[in-house]
Design an enzyme around this catalytic site. Structure first.
Site, PDB file in Angstrom:
ATOM      1  N   GLY A 387      -6.779  23.938 -17.533  1.00  0.00           N
ATOM      2  CA  GLY A 387      -7.838  23.075 -17.022  1.00  0.00           C
ATOM      3  C   GLY A 387      -7.262  21.894 -16.287  1.00  0.00           C
ATOM      4  CG  ASP A 497     -17.494  17.469 -14.552  1.00  0.00           C
ATOM      5  OD1 ASP A 497     -18.212  18.057 -13.708  1.00  0.00           O
ATOM      6  OD2 ASP A 497     -16.279  17.702 -14.691  1.00  0.00           O
TER       7      ASP A 497
HETATM    8  P1  ADP Z   1     -10.365  21.069 -18.775  1.00  0.00           P
HETATM    9  O1  ADP Z   1     -11.660  20.565 -19.249  1.00  0.00           O
HETATM   10  O2  ADP Z   1      -9.182  20.360 -19.281  1.00  0.00           O
HETATM   11  O3  ADP Z   1     -10.376  21.253 -17.315  1.00  0.00           O
HETATM   12  P2  ADP Z   1     -11.315  23.465 -19.799  1.00  0.00           P
HETATM   13  O4  ADP Z   1     -12.167  22.825 -20.803  1.00  0.00           O
HETATM   14  O5  ADP Z   1     -11.959  23.960 -18.577  1.00  0.00           O
HETATM   15  O6  ADP Z   1     -10.179  22.504 -19.410  1.00  0.00           O
HETATM   16  O7  ADP Z   1     -10.515  24.647 -20.529  1.00  0.00           O
HETATM   17  C1  ADP Z   1      -9.914  25.705 -19.851  1.00  0.00           C
HETATM   18  C2  ADP Z   1     -10.404  27.020 -20.417  1.00  0.00           C
HETATM   19  O8  ADP Z   1     -10.082  27.096 -21.794  1.00  0.00           O
HETATM   20  C3  ADP Z   1     -11.916  27.162 -20.346  1.00  0.00           C
HETATM   21  O9  ADP Z   1     -12.336  27.786 -19.211  1.00  0.00           O
HETATM   22  C4  ADP Z   1     -12.233  27.997 -21.559  1.00  0.00           C
HETATM   23  O10 ADP Z   1     -12.200  29.368 -21.236  1.00  0.00           O
HETATM   24  C5  ADP Z   1     -11.127  27.681 -22.522  1.00  0.00           C
HETATM   25  N1  ADP Z   1     -11.602  26.730 -23.542  1.00  0.00           N
HETATM   26  C6  ADP Z   1     -11.559  25.387 -23.463  1.00  0.00           C
HETATM   27  N2  ADP Z   1     -12.058  24.825 -24.583  1.00  0.00           N
HETATM   28  C7  ADP Z   1     -12.408  25.835 -25.385  1.00  0.00           C
HETATM   29  C8  ADP Z   1     -12.995  25.902 -26.694  1.00  0.00           C
HETATM   30  N3  ADP Z   1     -13.305  24.805 -27.373  1.00  0.00           N
HETATM   31  N4  ADP Z   1     -13.244  27.120 -27.229  1.00  0.00           N
HETATM   32  C9  ADP Z   1     -12.942  28.228 -26.527  1.00  0.00           C
HETATM   33  N5  ADP Z   1     -12.403  28.227 -25.305  1.00  0.00           N
HETATM   34  C10 ADP Z   1     -12.118  27.057 -24.719  1.00  0.00           C
END
Ligand code: ADP
Ligand code: MG
Length: 637
Positions: A387, A497
């Protein structure tokens, strides 16, 4: 004839034994003895009992309580109370509060050893074929409110006692028919919430000096609720401290502390759960359809594949003990279950495995006022994705709790500011928000540890969903999100967001909102500046695009776009335009089109979120309640 305990002229409501029979109110001379509550014709001239009009056997009474008076009731009907027995409710109106209290108290006293005492009741009247409180249409429908043990004489220890206790000095005194002094405690509805009793449903070993240890099954008194997650409580030894509110349940649900008890489970649900587990001897205990009774549902494969479900009612012996089959008697239901966990004794199998709809493991929790997780308690198991802040991993906390761990890439976050904010975010708690469990800030990179949701990001989930789509489910997803957002709005917390990529889906298909407020700590101009390539332009209202003015109403706009993502199953909003074009067109009034899956009503809901003026957009509170209404209608037909 038995001695008269109480006698007075009271107003009696007709019993509407037929749905259409008219309601009327008559003065009757009520007479209570230890065996019967009788009422007679009343003649004010002679001031003497006349003919018997009716009576209720005391042993058939299931409970006695106050009733909430009708709106604009005439003064004679300000003090109603109800006597529920096998034929339904008998409503009686006392002349004043003193008299009502005395009747309720005396009645409760004479019925307190009855076998079939109810645990729930209806606080409002039964009128014209309906309970006014819960709208149920069966007179026999189980009550919709629990009878508070402190307001009732029906305490548990007494209910399961084998023999009636010897009369107390007070009871003996009552035979002499002396006027009673006014009651010290008043009968109030709804029950007072000041000194609430709760039962621990999980063990909790205190993690901070301010915490109070919880022992599963023990009772605690709640003293203060300074915060939704942490309550100040006292244990039976008088020790005080903070307890996690989701580790306890209201006292009065006497079996809540037992893993085998599935509150509110229907026969069908029990069968499907037992089948799903598919274990020989799998069992649970649920409320039976007969009010106040319990049923053991047991799954067996002894009779071959596929297994079958048996339902055994827990019976009550004349002496008040409980039994299932073959008349093995027990003082309490837990003792009975314990016995049958070891002996089939007439059942098709012994009760081998507890099957439950509850999360049998306590939810992960740090101590009160703590946010720092010891990174040595984390195990990293699998990478979930990448992410804005770097890698996100799935792992375990303390070896048992599933967690997602964001490993914050150095230089991607303004960490000190975030750590301050994390203390606030720890307190946000809602079923539709991804829970922040804590942070690891003593090392680099820092970690953010949250609840793990097995079905991952909503955007992917939508794109991969099975066709044709279930329209009720689409709306349920929107309801979930609006519910989490309604909570954030009430906490004056702006998401900034909100979008399908920032929602996650759990194993039951429930959607939860995540990453709330995090965008404030991103160190990346492309993301934070509204002209940047990563700025969520497609989810932003004009006032954000033009003046960076964020508010709950800018979240509402984003919610409209998120609804549009749901109904298009994850399309990119304004897909034909680039960011610059969108700013231009949206500020000039362009809006997203109606997705095929959305009818006019749904589309109107979205469009309302896109009013140019923020103050004309609905609040999340309104949105949530609108969606609930729509869901209700959808499920009706
Ligand atoms: P950021 O917010 O730092 O940009 P994300 O929240 O988009 O990162 O996380 C990247 C990926 O990790 C997400 O698309 C999701 O598939 C997975 N992910 C993130 N948090 C969780 C969670 N709490 N449970 C399951 N999968 C998660
Ligand atoms: Mg994210």
């Amino acid at each position: 004839m038995a001695d008269v305990i109480l006698e007075e002229v009271l107003l009696k409501r007709s019993q509407q034994k037929k749905k259409t029979s008219p309601l009327n109110y008559k003065e009757r001379q009520f007479v209570l003895t230890s065996e019967k509550l009788s009422y007679y014709d009343y003649d004010p001239e002679k001031d003497k009992r006349k003919s018997l009009k009716g009576s209720v056997d005391v042993e058939k009474i299931r409970f006695v309580e106050t009733v909430i008076p009708e709106e604009n009731a005439i003064p004679e009907r300000h003090f109603p109370f109800q006597i529920i027995y096998d034929e339904g409710p008998l409503y009686v109106f006392a002349k004043n509060e003193e008299s009502r209290k005395q009747w309720i108290r005396k009645l409760k006293n004479v019925v307190r050893f009855n076998k079939d005492l109810a645990q729930k009741y209806h606080p409002w009247f039964w009128v014209d074929g309906k309970w006014l409180c819960c709208q149920q249409e069966s007179k026999q429908a189980m009550g919709c409110r629990k009878i508070e043990p402190k307001n009732s004489a029906f305490t548990h220890s007494r209910r399961i006692s084998r023999k009636p206790l010897p009369p107390t000095p007070l009871e003996r005194e009552e035979k002499i028919l002396r006027p009673l002094p006014p009651e010290p405690t008043s009968q109030v509805l709804p029950p007072l919430a000041t000194e609430e009793s709760v039962i621990a449903i999980y063990d909790y070993s205190s993690n901070s000096a301010l915490d109070l240890q919880l022992i599963k099954g023990d009772q605690y008194t709640v003293l203060e609720k300074p915060d939704a997650n942490w309550w100040k409580a006292r244990n039976k030894y008088g020790q005080e401290g903070f307890i996690p509110s989701n580790y306890v349940t209201e006292a009065g649900n006497e079996f809540d502390g037992y893993d085998w008890y599935c509150k509110g489970m229907s026969r069908n649900q029990a069968e499907s759960l037992l089948k799903k587990e598919n274990k020989d001897g799998g069992f649970l205990v649920r409320e039976s359809s007969k009010p106040g009774k319990f049923t053991v549902s047991l799954y067996t494969k002894v009779t071959g594949e596929p297994g079958t479900c048996r339902h055994y009612n827990i019976c009550t012996a004349p002496q008040g003990q409980f039994y299932l089959a073959e008349k093995h008697f027990f003082e309490s239901i837990p003792e009975l279950i314990n016995y049958h966990q070891h002996n089939s004794a007439g059942l098709v199998s012994r009760l081998k495995y507890i099957v439950s709809n509850k999360n049998l493991r306590a939810p992960a929790r740090l101590g009160y006022g703590e946010w720092e997780i010891d990174p040595r308690q984390l195990t990293f198991l699998k990478e979930l994705g990448n992410g804005q802040f770097g890698v996100v991993k799935y792992g375990k906390w303390q070896g048992v709790n599933d967690v997602a761990i964001k490993m914050i890439k150095e230089g991607s976050m303004s960490e000190d500011d975030f750590i301050e904010e994390a203390k606030v975010m720890m307190k946000l708690q809602h079923t539709n928000l991804v829970q922040l469990y804590g942070v690891c800030t003593k090392q680099r990179p820092i970690f953010i540890v949250t609840e793990f949701l097995v079905n991952g990001c909503l955007l992917n989930y939508l794109q991969e969903m099975m066709k044709p789509v279930n329209l009720v489910y689409l709306l349920e997803m929107c309801r979930d999100i609006s519910s989490g957002m309604e909570y954030l709005e009430s906490q004056k917390f702006i998401h900034r967001d909100l979008a399908a990529r920032n929602c996650l889906v759990d194993d039951c298909g429930t959607v939860k909102v995540t990453d709330f407020g995090l965008s404030r700590y991103v160190l990346d101009d492309e993301y934070t500046s509204s002209a940047g390539s990563k700025f969520p332009v497609r989810w932003s209202p004009p006032e954000v695009l033009l003046y960076c003015k964020f508010s709950s109403k800018s979240d509402v706009w984003a919610f409209g776009v998120l609804m549009w993502e749901v109904y298009t199953l994850g399309k990119m909003p304004y897909e034909r335009f680039n960011n610059n074009e969108i700013v231009e067109k949206v500020t000039a009034g362009l809006r997203l089109y109606r997705p095929q899956n959305a009818n006019e009503t749904i589309y109107t809901l979205m469009k309302n979120c896109w009013h140019e003026k923020p103050e004309e957009r609905p609040s999340f509170h309104e949105i949530h309640s609108n969606i609930n209404d729509l869901l209700y209608e959808l499920q009706e037909d």
